[in-house]
Design a protein around this motif. Sequence first.
Motif, PDB file in Angstrom:
ATOM      1  N   VAL A 191     -13.835  -0.451   9.984  1.00  0.00           N
ATOM      2  CA  VAL A 191     -13.435  -0.609   8.581  1.00  0.00           C
ATOM      3  C   VAL A 191     -14.071   0.486   7.731  1.00  0.00           C
ATOM      4  CG1 VAL A 191     -13.563  -2.095   6.553  1.00  0.00           C
ATOM      5  CG2 VAL A 191     -13.032  -3.083   8.793  1.00  0.00           C
ATOM      6  N   LEU A 192     -15.356   0.738   7.937  1.00  0.00           N
ATOM      7  CA  LEU A 192     -16.042   1.797   7.180  1.00  0.00           C
ATOM      8  C   LEU A 192     -15.451   3.169   7.482  1.00  0.00           C
ATOM      9  CD1 LEU A 192     -19.787   0.693   7.333  1.00  0.00           C
ATOM     10  CD2 LEU A 192     -18.337   0.842   5.299  1.00  0.00           C
ATOM     11  N   ALA A 193     -15.082   3.390   8.731  1.00  0.00           N
ATOM     12  CA  ALA A 193     -14.501   4.673   9.123  1.00  0.00           C
ATOM     13  C   ALA A 193     -13.154   4.906   8.435  1.00  0.00           C
ATOM     14  CB  ALA A 193     -14.335   4.732  10.642  1.00  0.00           C
ATOM     15  N   GLN A 194     -12.461   3.829   8.115  1.00  0.00           N
ATOM     16  CA  GLN A 194     -11.157   3.923   7.465  1.00  0.00           C
ATOM     17  C   GLN A 194     -11.234   3.725   5.947  1.00  0.00           C
ATOM     18  OE1 GLN A 194      -8.302   4.667   8.784  1.00  0.00           O
ATOM     19  NE2 GLN A 194      -8.305   4.138  10.953  1.00  0.00           N
ATOM     20  N   TRP A 195     -12.440   3.744   5.414  1.00  0.00           N
ATOM     21  CA  TRP A 195     -12.635   3.388   4.008  1.00  0.00           C
ATOM     22  C   TRP A 195     -11.814   4.239   3.048  1.00  0.00           C
ATOM     23  CZ3 TRP A 195     -14.382  -1.084   2.827  1.00  0.00           C
ATOM     24  CH2 TRP A 195     -14.793  -1.399   1.533  1.00  0.00           C
ATOM     25  N   GLU A 196     -11.701   5.521   3.320  1.00  0.00           N
ATOM     26  CA  GLU A 196     -10.946   6.402   2.437  1.00  0.00           C
ATOM     27  C   GLU A 196      -9.483   5.974   2.375  1.00  0.00           C
ATOM     28  OE1 GLU A 196      -9.879  11.162   1.849  1.00  0.00           O
ATOM     29  OE2 GLU A 196     -11.493  10.544   3.193  1.00  0.00           O
ATOM     30  N   GLY A 197      -8.905   5.639   3.524  1.00  0.00           N
ATOM     31  CA  GLY A 197      -7.520   5.175   3.557  1.00  0.00           C
ATOM     32  C   GLY A 197      -7.352   3.815   2.907  1.00  0.00           C
ATOM     33  N   ILE A 198      -8.332   2.930   3.089  1.00  0.00           N
ATOM     34  CA  ILE A 198      -8.278   1.600   2.458  1.00  0.00           C
ATOM     35  C   ILE A 198      -8.250   1.727   0.935  1.00  0.00           C
ATOM     36  CG2 ILE A 198      -9.640  -0.497   2.057  1.00  0.00           C
ATOM     37  CD1 ILE A 198     -10.578  -0.221   5.012  1.00  0.00           C
ATOM     38  N   CYS A 199      -9.005   2.683   0.402  1.00  0.00           N
ATOM     39  CA  CYS A 199      -9.131   2.836  -1.047  1.00  0.00           C
ATOM     40  C   CYS A 199      -8.152   3.838  -1.652  1.00  0.00           C
ATOM     41  CB  CYS A 199     -10.558   3.263  -1.396  1.00  0.00           C
ATOM     42  SG  CYS A 199     -11.812   2.047  -0.938  1.00  0.00           S
ATOM     43  N   ASP A 200      -7.330   4.481  -0.839  1.00  0.00           N
ATOM     44  CA  ASP A 200      -6.377   5.480  -1.331  1.00  0.00           C
ATOM     45  C   ASP A 200      -5.352   4.821  -2.252  1.00  0.00           C
ATOM     46  OD1 ASP A 200      -4.651   7.552  -1.777  1.00  0.00           O
ATOM     47  OD2 ASP A 200      -3.943   7.718   0.291  1.00  0.00           O
ATOM     48  N   ILE A 201      -5.287   5.285  -3.489  1.00  0.00           N
ATOM     49  CA  ILE A 201      -4.396   4.660  -4.473  1.00  0.00           C
ATOM     50  C   ILE A 201      -3.010   5.296  -4.493  1.00  0.00           C
ATOM     51  CG2 ILE A 201      -6.336   3.973  -5.923  1.00  0.00           C
ATOM     52  CD1 ILE A 201      -5.604   6.298  -7.812  1.00  0.00           C
ATOM     53  N   GLY A 202      -2.754   6.212  -3.589  1.00  0.00           N
ATOM     54  CA  GLY A 202      -1.490   6.949  -3.595  1.00  0.00           C
ATOM     55  C   GLY A 202      -0.257   6.079  -3.533  1.00  0.00           C
TER      56      GLY A 202
END
Length: 305
Positions: A267-278
């Motif tokens: 989950v932490l490794a994917q954090w950027e994608g989880i939070c991507d507002i695009g």
Amino acid sequence: MSIDFNGRVAIVTGAGNGLGRSHALELAKRGAKVVINDLGGARDGSGGSSAAAKAVVAEIIAAGGEAIAHGANVANFDEVQAMVAQTMETWGRVDILINNAGILRDKSFAKMDLADFRLVMDVHVMGSVNCTKAVWDIMREQNYGRIVMTTSSSGMYGNFGQTNYGAAKMAVIGFMNTLVLEGQKNDIRINCLAPTAATRMTEDIMPPEICAMLQPEAVTAGALTLCHEDAPNRMILCAGAGGYASTRLFETDGVFIPEQEQSPEAVLAQWEGICDIGNQAELASGLKQSEKFLTKAMAYVQANK
């Protein structure tokens, strides 16, 4: 377009002072028959008097309008039912409910007594629930209803010393979200108003020159926008000092992590994608989140057959 409320019956809670009084006066000015509900208590909810509500009624009648006063404590369902019964006996319908009544018992959470937390929740949350429940079947039978909840930036964004008030004000947004789904087939529209105004709730925490800019009438313009015949549905309208804005809840598109890889580390490794507002989106119901996650899971299964 011109907005009027001729033939409509409105209940405004906490209408003896401040925002509620302003809402009630403008509804009456535009043709509504108005129930002025006010327990007449102090800002912290203590005490009670009918004087303020009766004064607003007198002001409306003097201007040629129709109004009655009722001192129901919105946290007491029996009293609320009695108020609605009197309204029906007097005018035969209820078209508009503005849940405005509220109290403050501010303290940091460390110093707050749980009784103060509970009382604020009772007035703001259960008060809105009680009043809405008392008019709900009436509005369903009419196939018409307009309900305004009063939320707050303190709930949506937080405010020091207001855990009780903030929790209550966020709760009414959740209440609205489901009521919208249940009321739409009967043309019952529910919206939230997030006001910023100088009232007795805020007068001692703002300097006079700021209070002068935060007149209740600016908020009332927003309130009436949310309860007229062509009102929106599921809107959070913020209003104050002549400013108007909307608050919306969005959810990011998120990511999919396969079952065998699901872990806190992944989950932490994917954090950027989880939070991507695009590709964030506003979801129409809680079911839409489940549909989104299941669609991602099924797409992964299909791609890995």
